[in-house]
Each structure stands twice: as C-alpha cells, then as structure tokens.
Enzyme design. Structure first.
Site, PDB file in Angstrom:
ATOM      1  N   GLN A 179       4.134   0.612   2.263  1.00 34.10           N
ATOM      2  CA  GLN A 179       4.368  -0.574   3.075  1.00 34.10           C
ATOM      3  C   GLN A 179       5.524  -1.357   2.467  1.00 34.10           C
ATOM      4  OE1 GLN A 179       1.857  -1.746   6.070  1.00 34.10           O
ATOM      5  NE2 GLN A 179       2.718   0.302   5.920  1.00 34.10           N
ATOM      6  N   TRP A 228       5.714 -10.570   1.900  1.00 36.40           N
ATOM      7  CA  TRP A 228       5.178  -9.725   2.968  1.00 36.40           C
ATOM      8  C   TRP A 228       5.820 -10.124   4.291  1.00 36.40           C
ATOM      9  CZ3 TRP A 228       2.457 -10.037   7.539  1.00 36.40           C
ATOM     10  CH2 TRP A 228       1.758  -8.896   7.948  1.00 36.40           C
ATOM     11  N   ARG A 236      -7.608  -0.004  11.539  1.00 41.23           N
ATOM     12  CA  ARG A 236      -6.323   0.374  10.945  1.00 41.23           C
ATOM     13  C   ARG A 236      -6.470   1.406   9.828  1.00 41.23           C
ATOM     14  NH1 ARG A 236      -7.200  -5.072   9.904  1.00 41.23           N
ATOM     15  NH2 ARG A 236      -7.631  -5.688   7.744  1.00 41.23           N
ATOM     16  N   GLU A 261     -10.719  -1.533   4.286  1.00 45.10           N
ATOM     17  CA  GLU A 261      -9.339  -1.115   4.463  1.00 45.10           C
ATOM     18  C   GLU A 261      -9.067   0.227   3.777  1.00 45.10           C
ATOM     19  OE1 GLU A 261      -6.395  -4.691   5.243  1.00 45.10           O
ATOM     20  OE2 GLU A 261      -6.843  -4.505   3.103  1.00 45.10           O
ATOM     21  N   ASP A 306       0.787  -1.232   0.000  1.00 44.92           N
ATOM     22  CA  ASP A 306       0.000   0.000   0.000  1.00 44.92           C
ATOM     23  C   ASP A 306       0.824   1.289   0.000  1.00 44.92           C
ATOM     24  OD1 ASP A 306      -1.663  -2.096   0.655  1.00 44.92           O
ATOM     25  OD2 ASP A 306      -2.395  -1.206   2.514  1.00 44.92           O
TER      26      ASP A 306
END
Length: 476
Positions: A45, A53, A153, A210, A29
């Site tokens: 990110q 990840w 978040r 999100e 992101d």
C-alpha cells in the site's frame, strides 16, 4: 486520476539500508507476496504524493533472493470506476503463466465522512510481472454479501484442487469481525460460501478482521489476520490493532475452520501489522509485515517518507504455536564478522560495537545455573531499546526510551538456554528469541551510531557473534 508531483525524500537520516521502503512517500500493508518467473514479488500500500496515508496505490519490488530488492513502477493506480478512491490490499496468484492481482476497490459516498464508504473486489494481470492491466470486466465481486457491513476487503486467493478460493476480511451484521469465503473456477466469477471463522466476543476478538491469510503448515490450517477492536488484556493485545493467528482445520465442505484454537499474537512488538505469506520454491512458508503501527509516531514523515516492511521471516509450527525466524537467505547481508567469542556475563554491561547502523547481534546463554535476569540493550546516547528476561518468571519485557508503554511476552517451559538474534537497520530493530518462539519488531530513531549491551544479575556463560551488514540492499 492523480496529477500531482510525487513527493521526494529531503533527509536520509532514518532511511533503512536493507528493508523494503518506497522511493518516497507513505507505505503500509504488504500485498501480493508471491514467486513468479524467477522473482519474489512484494507489493505494498503506497501513497506517492505525501508522507501521510492517502488514496492507496500498489507499490512494487522484486528480488531473486529475498535479500536484494529492485523497486519497480507502481503496479496499480486508483481512480477508475472500480477503485475510485483507492486500490486497497489484496494478494497475487499465478495461473496459466500469468500473474493475477486481486485487490479491494475503495469508494467514498461523497459526504466527507471517512467512515461512510463501500468496497468491491477487482483483478489486474501481467504476463511479465512488471506491467499490469486492470481486468476490463471489473469488479469481479461487485458488493458485499447481504449478511455483511461495508467492511469487506483484503482478498487472499489460493488454489485447492480444481477450484480457486478467496477469503476476505469482513464484519458481520452483528458488528463482529470474521473471515468469509468465496469459490471460483476462473478467478472471474465468484460464489459466496459464507463465513469460515468469526469473532465470538467483541472485546476479545474484535469488530473487523483485516488482511486475512490462510495456508497449510505441517498438516494444519493457519489463519493469519489483523483484528481491530480487541481490548488490551493485562500484558497482551497492547497495540491499537493486533496481528495474530488461529490454528485449526479448514473443512471445505462445510465450509468452516474447525477445531480452531485461541487467537495468538504473532509478534509482541510495537510495530508489526498486516502480515502476508508466500511459499518458496523449496516449500518454506515466508511471512512479511508492515513495520509500523497506526498509532506509532513516525519522525521520518518530516523527511518525505513513512513506513517500511519487515525482513522476510520463515514460519514454522510447534503444536499450536507459530515461530518466526529470519529467512535463511538474510545471512547474505553479512559483510564482516566483528565478534565471535565466548563470554561470561555479570552485572556490569558488556559492550559490542558495530561499525555501521546495519548490524546483526546473536548469541546463546546458558540458563542451567541460578535463575537470572538478563538484559539486552541497543543504545545510542539517550535513545535506547532494552529487553529484559526474568528467568524465574519466564517473562520478557521490552522498553523503549521514546515510549512509556512496554511490551511483554511469556517464555513457555523452562528453557536451559536463551538464544537471541537482533537485526538493526538504521531506525529499526527486529528481535528473535529462542529459535523464533518470541519476536519483537520496533522502529526507533537514534541520532548517532548505536551499540549493543549485554548483562546479567547472575554470572552466566555464553557465546555471542556480531556482524556488520551491507548498508544498501534495496535499489530504487
């Protein structure tokens, strides 16, 4: 704190020339998109120790023109008590000549269950836009509100009047996605105001929203978000998770996003997620997204990196529809005009050959004669992306040779022309149609030099242009 050695890129075969990537490692992101002291800043990110990840850091780049990007040191590193297991997504705001980052701290409970976590909200700041200090009194919001689950978040912060407001992606106790609102006078102390928008149905609007973003555009409030859990519906919502928007009016007194329309997809391709916007000094709303998707195969992982960000795009609104076009600054990437000519299309494909693997192919086709089926393609041997426009049905269909699942979009009304603007960059393709009314974003992986093809089942006239682009607009 991390003690590993950062990963390095072992093969540059798929590396992009003009898009934001990390020097190596994983990114997803975009975060903290803003303008500060003469530079656009984009954070993202980032996991610098692997091509998968991992515990999220904030990578960082800046640009004076939205075209040429300079990679800066990592802005946020996890491992402190407030962000033990990751510095998750967030946003940036300028206050008193200082750049503030608001971000989510991620925490696991230690039972090796990735779904057993909790999240809080934190702040960091910088006076030079390069070096950041975490706020000593973090977290600024220690826990989710009582009517929330652990999904809490991705803060987006803005100023309205004398107050600061923060929205967060969240999930209510009813297991439905929503966006919740906080208010502050100083960015440090926050008051919970409640949800401003929430899903009404799990299948059609999802279980978690999100990466929310909220802004005004031509007198209306736009809420961008990336819902998880929306079920595919015929030829819509075909990605694992979606990115799209609601348009309504934020009533700060209720507070509530009132008169909101239906959820609409922002991009119809396989590889667009978690968009974030900023306002340019001249008042344009610019959006950028993660150019990948969680379920997408990423062959570049074998080479020590994964993921990229899209080109910056200008957002405009026509009624209840958003349009995205390449930021006008991107024309500075053009290095040579290869084709600028009138064409007559037939069933036999016409070929247009760029010199490099960075190119722009654009044009306009006259649709005032017999309804036609037009095909645009990017081909490199057996690797190809084809886009078909069936004028009679008003339908666009995009297919890739490396995937069995097509993507679709409808063209509203009965346009008298088809305009297209395709941007190719080594292993990415961004497609803008009819003045940005429809976009498709794709990662694909040719082994050789691609070319463009254009054809129609009916004779059509038009005008096309082909440009070579610079091969390296990002420095590391």
């Amino acid at each position: 704190m991390q003690t590993q050695t950062p990963i390095t890129v072992t093969n540059s075969r798929y590396r992009l020339g003009d898009h934001l990537m990390a020097k190596a490692g994983w990114i997803n992101d975009p975060n903290g998109f803003c303008y500060f002291k003469g530079y656009y800043h984009v954070f993202y990110q980032h996991y610098p120790y692997g091509a998968e990840w991992g515990p999220m850091h904030w990578g960082h780049a800046r640009s004076r023109d939205l075209v040429h990007w300079e990679t800066l040191p990592i802005a946020l590193t996890p491992g402190d008590p407030e962000d033990q297991d990751g510095c998750f997504s967030g946003s940036a705001i300028v206050k008193d000549d200082c750049l503030y980052l608001l971000y989510t701290g991620h925490h696991y409970y230690g039972d090796n269950d990735p779904d057993h976590f909790w999240q809080n909200q934190n702040m960091a700041y910088s006076t030079d836009g390069v070096h950041f200090t975490k706020y000593a009194q973090n977290p600024v919001i220690a826990q989710a509100p009582a009517d929330n689950t652990q999904h809490f978040r991705d803060p987006k912060v803005w100023q309205h009047g004398d107050a600061y407001y923060m929205i967060l992606g969240s999930q209510g106790q009813d297991q439905l996605g929503r966006v919740i609102l906080y208010r502050s006078s100083d960015l440090k102390h926050w008051t919970y105001l409640g949800p401003i928008a929430q899903a009404t149905n799990l299948q059609t609007e999802g279980y978690m929203w999100e990466c929310p973003d909220l802004f005004e555009l031509d007198g209306q409030t736009v809420l961008l978000t990336s819902p998880q859990g929306i079920q595919a519906e015929a030829k819509r919502f075909l990605n694992l998770n979606q990115t799209g928007y609601f348009i309504g009016e934020l009533d700060y007194q209720q507070p509530q996003l009132v008169d909101r329309g239906a959820f609409s997809e922002l991009d119809h391709g396989h590889d667009f997620y978690a968009s974030q916007t900023t306002l340019t000094p001249d008042g344009r709303r610019i959006v950028i997204g993660w150019m990948a998707m969680w379920e997408s195969v990423m062959p570049e992982q074998a080479d020590g990196w994964a993921g990229a960000l899209t080109f910056p795009r200008e957002l405009t609104r026509v009624g209840k529809q958003l349009r995205m076009k390449p930021a006008r600054e991107l024309t500075a990437l053009r290095t040579q005009t290869l084709t600028d000519t009138t064409v007559t299309l037939e069933a036999t494909p016409q070929r247009f050959q760029p010199t490099h693997r960075q190119a722009e192919f654009k044009g306009q086709l006259d649709l005032t004669t017999t309804p036609a089926v037009v095909t645009l393609a990017v081909r490199a041997g057996a690797v190809n992306v084809t886009l078909t426009y069936d004028q009679a049905r008003g339908e666009l269909t995009l297919r890739r040779s490396d995937r069995s699942d097509a993507r679709y979009a409808q063209v509203s009304g009965q346009p008298t022309a088809l305009t297209f603007d395709l941007w190719l960059d080594t292993s990415s393709l961004e497609v803008f149609l009819n003045d940005g009314a429809v976009t498709f974003t794709e990662r694909f992986y040719p082994q050789s030099q691609p070319h463009f093809e254009l054809q129609s089942d009916q004779a059509l006239s038009g005008h096309v242009q082909l440009f070579d682009l610079t091969q390296q607009a990002v420095t590391y």
